[in-house]
Design an enzyme around this catalytic site. Structure first.
Site, mmCIF file in Angstrom:
data_model
loop_
_atom_site.group_PDB
_atom_site.id
_atom_site.type_symbol
_atom_site.label_atom_id
_atom_site.label_comp_id
_atom_site.label_asym_id
_atom_site.label_seq_id
_atom_site.Cartn_x
_atom_site.Cartn_y
_atom_site.Cartn_z
ATOM 1 N N GLY A 167 -36.923 6.371 34.295
ATOM 2 C CA GLY A 167 -36.609 5.413 35.354
ATOM 3 C C GLY A 167 -35.129 5.080 35.385
ATOM 4 C CG ASP A 168 -31.480 4.047 38.389
ATOM 5 O OD1 ASP A 168 -30.949 3.113 37.745
ATOM 6 O OD2 ASP A 168 -30.886 4.700 39.260
ATOM 7 C CG PHE A 169 -30.641 0.794 33.441
ATOM 8 C CD1 PHE A 169 -29.526 0.599 34.232
ATOM 9 C CD2 PHE A 169 -30.491 1.482 32.227
ATOM 10 C CE1 PHE A 169 -28.285 1.085 33.857
ATOM 11 C CE2 PHE A 169 -29.248 1.987 31.846
ATOM 12 C CZ PHE A 169 -28.145 1.787 32.672
ATOM 13 C CG ASP A 200 -31.633 7.317 29.648
ATOM 14 O OD1 ASP A 200 -31.100 7.451 30.771
ATOM 15 O OD2 ASP A 200 -30.970 7.260 28.598
ATOM 16 N NE ARG A 253 -21.682 4.694 21.879
ATOM 17 C CZ ARG A 253 -20.472 4.886 21.423
ATOM 18 N NH1 ARG A 253 -20.004 4.094 20.501
ATOM 19 N NH2 ARG A 253 -19.734 5.865 21.868
ATOM 20 C CG ASP A 264 -1.955 1.134 1.090
ATOM 21 O OD1 ASP A 264 -2.768 1.051 0.161
ATOM 22 O OD2 ASP A 264 -1.923 2.087 1.888
HETATM 23 C C1 LIG Z 1 3.028 8.584 -5.694
HETATM 24 C C2 LIG Z 1 2.782 7.561 -6.791
HETATM 25 C C3 LIG Z 1 1.866 6.535 -6.619
HETATM 26 N N1 LIG Z 1 1.650 5.636 -7.615
HETATM 27 C C4 LIG Z 1 0.671 4.548 -7.455
HETATM 28 C C5 LIG Z 1 1.202 3.268 -6.813
HETATM 29 C C6 LIG Z 1 -0.058 2.558 -6.390
HETATM 30 O O1 LIG Z 1 -0.509 1.752 -7.479
HETATM 31 C C7 LIG Z 1 -1.041 3.692 -6.155
HETATM 32 C C8 LIG Z 1 -1.407 3.804 -4.698
HETATM 33 O O2 LIG Z 1 -2.529 3.046 -4.439
HETATM 34 P P1 LIG Z 1 -2.544 1.694 -3.621
HETATM 35 O O3 LIG Z 1 -3.817 1.664 -2.853
HETATM 36 O O4 LIG Z 1 -1.269 1.527 -2.877
HETATM 37 O O5 LIG Z 1 -2.550 0.560 -4.745
HETATM 38 P P2 LIG Z 1 -3.572 0.285 -5.911
HETATM 39 O O6 LIG Z 1 -4.950 0.717 -5.550
HETATM 40 O O7 LIG Z 1 -3.011 0.832 -7.201
HETATM 41 O O8 LIG Z 1 -3.530 -1.302 -6.002
HETATM 42 P P3 LIG Z 1 -3.962 -2.377 -4.863
HETATM 43 O O9 LIG Z 1 -4.709 -1.674 -3.769
HETATM 44 O O10 LIG Z 1 -4.824 -3.365 -5.593
HETATM 45 O O11 LIG Z 1 -2.685 -2.959 -4.392
HETATM 46 O O12 LIG Z 1 -0.393 4.888 -6.550
HETATM 47 C C9 LIG Z 1 2.339 5.722 -8.816
HETATM 48 O O13 LIG Z 1 2.125 4.903 -9.717
HETATM 49 N N2 LIG Z 1 3.260 6.725 -8.978
HETATM 50 C C10 LIG Z 1 3.527 7.647 -8.028
HETATM 51 O O14 LIG Z 1 4.371 8.546 -8.234
#
Ligand SMILES: Cc1cn([C@H]2C[C@H](O)[C@@H](COP(=O)(O)OP(=O)(O)OP(=O)(O)O)O2)c(=O)[nH]c1=O
Length: 621
Positions: free
Chosen positions: A506-508, A480, A523, A88
């Site tokens: 009321g108070d439970f 409540d 909650r 990610d």
């Molecule tokens: C900053 C930057 C990001 N990116 C891309 C990389 C990632 O593919 C995307 C970030 O999103 P991600 O959520 O990391 O990835 P994705 O949605 O493309 O794929 P998946 O979730 O299925 O793994 O941005 C570039 O291609 N060039 C860049 O310069």
């Protein structure tokens, strides 16, 4: 394949890339890896605020993406792949996490924020090893992240607009692609370029080297844990299961990036690290961005609370965009101070700032104005006036107990109900929160078999109305304290089905409970210690006919909770510490409590992001 000995260790395994990103696929296949692509269906919506650092957020998302694919494949074929890789990529600037823009306007906002400045790109990576144990999926996760710093040039608005019109920003974190047209925006890059494009190949190979090629005893290269072994380190490149080591060596610390909590303990770093060419460089600890953000976090909360209290978002919803001077006049405040508050709100992503002045973001329009359907304005004002004050005594509470910390301000009930004004403040806060979660609670289970329900501690009736709306046959009683029911009228929705909801004071703990087939505790239990909870449940149990039910909703952790939610709930004990009474309980514990009080067929279901709902059916005594 001599050029990629470490990658070669994966050649005979079934490797899955849990990513739809064409960039990641290209980087890994260019490196010689053979893999199947199964894009993850994990929704990237973990609560960012619950992570100590942006990198922790990216790593957790990467991990959840990979685990989702591993679980899905195992479920489908009863056979998971050997290795699943998830990643990610996020962009961070000034404490804000930028992901992929949702539309052109969002892309413009992101790129304007990055314009002329330096920002960080983090990619979190998870390498998940899967195995099948008696038909159950077993996973071992190694995760890490890499940080790269990117500086944008000063760019004209025209250029940004043209770039956005190219369509390139839309599927990329931060709204740009450094590898294509977006490269023209970038003045310089510090760190791994491929990390920005979506996959830190170098760091990944180092991790594979640690996993599959642990140093042999006496190997002088042993100290160089972070380096990719030179080709001649491997005598047998076709060795399928990892040069001499049986178990993968989990753990180890990365170069510019690092390990996240949840991995194996980091190995002690050597006095020096070696780079790929063997040249020694000084090891510097990673910059403590997350810690600094935590140190300053209270200021961000206070800025949000203050802007709510001064009704800045109401004014901007009705009349924005407005310049600082006009806003100051409308909220009756000093121009200079208002300007700073507005700057802070814009930096926190609560307001947009353009040449025309300040205007609300979508989130502010939805949640921070005082009278919207999904308003959390009341919660902000309550946190500011009550909870803030309480938390300033956290040290006293930890040292001397809740009594001392509360001091003259009294118990929670005494403070909340000391005047109509404080009662209303509390009710507004609860109303906002309940409305946010009511639908999820009402629909977590099919409750259509019940025709009467009693919401104990149901406050303004937000959940009661949702239950009545969802189940047309249901009559709901909100039970409540008199202080609460007296003011509940002002919170009733206009229109349909209000006749299906009634309020009984009321108070439970002491008063007779209204008769109902289903008792609801939303909650409520976390506010009370065990003896009170047992007392309450035994009262409910003795009123409830066999076949009737009890529904408990709490911010309760599940067994295999994702780390993010567990962390978010981790702050709850602080509230209990200060109030000196209740405590959070896990979903399993709540289920056991219900069983102990004569409820059977206990089931747990998630209710949105925040809550878990536990439903039990009263067995015949
Ligand atoms: C900053 C930057 C990001 N990116 C891309 C990389 C990632 O593919 C995307 C970030 O999103 P991600 O959520 O990391 O990835 P994705 O949605 O493309 O794929 P998946 O979730 O299925 O793994 O941005 C570039 O291609 N060039 C860049 O310069």
């Amino acid at each position: 394949m001599v050029l990629c000995p470490v990658i070669g260790k994966l050649l005979h395994k079934h490797v899955v890339l849990a990513s739809a990103s064409p960039r990641r696929q290209e980087i890994l296949s260019n490196a010689g890896l053979r893999f199947e692509v199964v894009p993850s269906r994990f929704k990237e919506k973990l609560c960012k605020a619950s992570f100590p650092t942006p990198s922790a957020y990216a790593v957790e998302t990467a991990k959840q993406k990979a685990l989702e694919v591993a679980r899905r494949m195992h479920q489908k074929d009863l056979r998971a792949p050997d290795v699943v890789i998830g990643a990610d990529t996020i962009v961070t600037i000034g404490g804000l996490i930028l992901e992929k823009p949702v539309d052109k306007q969002d892309a413009y906002r992101m790129l304007s924020r990055l314009n002329g400045k330096e920002h960080s790109v983090f990619t979190g990576v998870a390498i998940v090893h899967c195995s099948d144990r008696d038909g159950r999926l077993h996973t071992e996760v190694l995760d890490f992240y890499e940080e790269t710093t990117v500086k944008f040039s000063e760019l004209s608005e025209e250029l940004l607009r043209e770039y956005i019109d190219s369509g390139e920003p839309m599927d990329k974190a931060g709204g740009y692609g450094i590898q294509a047209l977006g490269g023209m925006l970038v003045e310089h890059v510090r760190g791994d370029f491929l990390n920005v494009v979506g996959f830190p190949l170098n760091h990944f190979c180092k991790k594979l080297a640690q996993l599959y090629c642990p140093p042999r005893p006496g190997d002088v290269r042993g100290a160089e844990r972070d380096s990719i072994p030179a080709v001649d380190t491997f005598e047998d490149l076709s060795d399928l299961e990892g040069g001499g080591g049986s178990d993968p060596a989990w753990g180890g610390r990365g170069g510019r990036g690092g390990e996240e909590a949840g991995g194996a303990p980091p190995q002690a770093p050597g006095p020096r690290d070696a780079d790929l060419n063997g040249a020694a460089e000084e090891k510097r600890p990673p910059f403590p961005t997350g810690l600094l953000e935590l140190m300053e976090g209270f200021k961000a909360s206070k800025a949000l609370f203050t802007a709510c209290k001064l009704n800045v978002f109401d004014v901007l919803r009705d009349q924005g965009p407005l310049k600082a001077v006009d806003i100051a006049r409308k909220i009756n405040a000093s121009v200079c101070r208002t300007g700073r508050l507005l700057e802070a709100c814009a930096a926190l992503g609560l307001l947009h700032k353009t040449d025309a002045g300040y205007s609300n973001t979508e989130a502010a329009d939805l949640h921070l104005v005082s009278d919207s359907a999904h308003s959390l304005h009341g919660l902000a004002v309550y946190n500011d006036s009550h909870v803030w004050d309480l938390f300033t005594h956290l040290d006293l509470a930890a040292r001397d107990g809740a009594e001392q910390a509360r001091g003259a301000s009294g118990t929670k009930a005494e403070r909340l109900f000391q005047s109509a004004e404080t009662t209303l403040l509390f009710m507004r806060a609860m109303h906002g929160l309940s409305k946010l979660t009511a639908r999820d609670v009402a629909t977590a289970f099919d409750l259509s078999r019940f025709t009467s329900a009693c919401d104990l501690g149901g406050c303004t009736g937000a959940l009661a109305h949702e239950l009545a709306r969802e189940y047309p046959r249901l009559q709901v009683t909100v039970f409540d304290l008199p202080d609460v029911t007296e003011h509940a009228r002002g919170f009733q929705p206009d229109g349909q089905r209000t006749e299906h909801v009634r309020f009984v004071p009321g108070d439970f703990f002491t008063d007779a409970l209204p008769r109902a087939q289903l008792y609801v505790l939303s909650r409520v239990l976390h506010d009370w210690p065990d003896d009170r909870v047992h007392h309450l449940l035994s009262r409910i149990s003795s009123c409830c006919e066999p076949g009737g039910g009890v529904l408990v909703a709490e911010a309760a952790a599940m067994e295999e909770e994702e780390a993010a939610a567990a962390r978010r709930r981790g702050l709850q004990p602080l509230g209990a510490l200060l109030l000196g009474a209740g405590r959070p309980r896990s979903a399993r514990e709540l289920g056991q409590l219900l069983q102990r009080h004569g409820f059977r067929d206990v089931r747990v279901a998630p209710a949105g992001d925040l809550l878990r709902v536990v439903l039990g059916t009263r067995a015949a005594p």
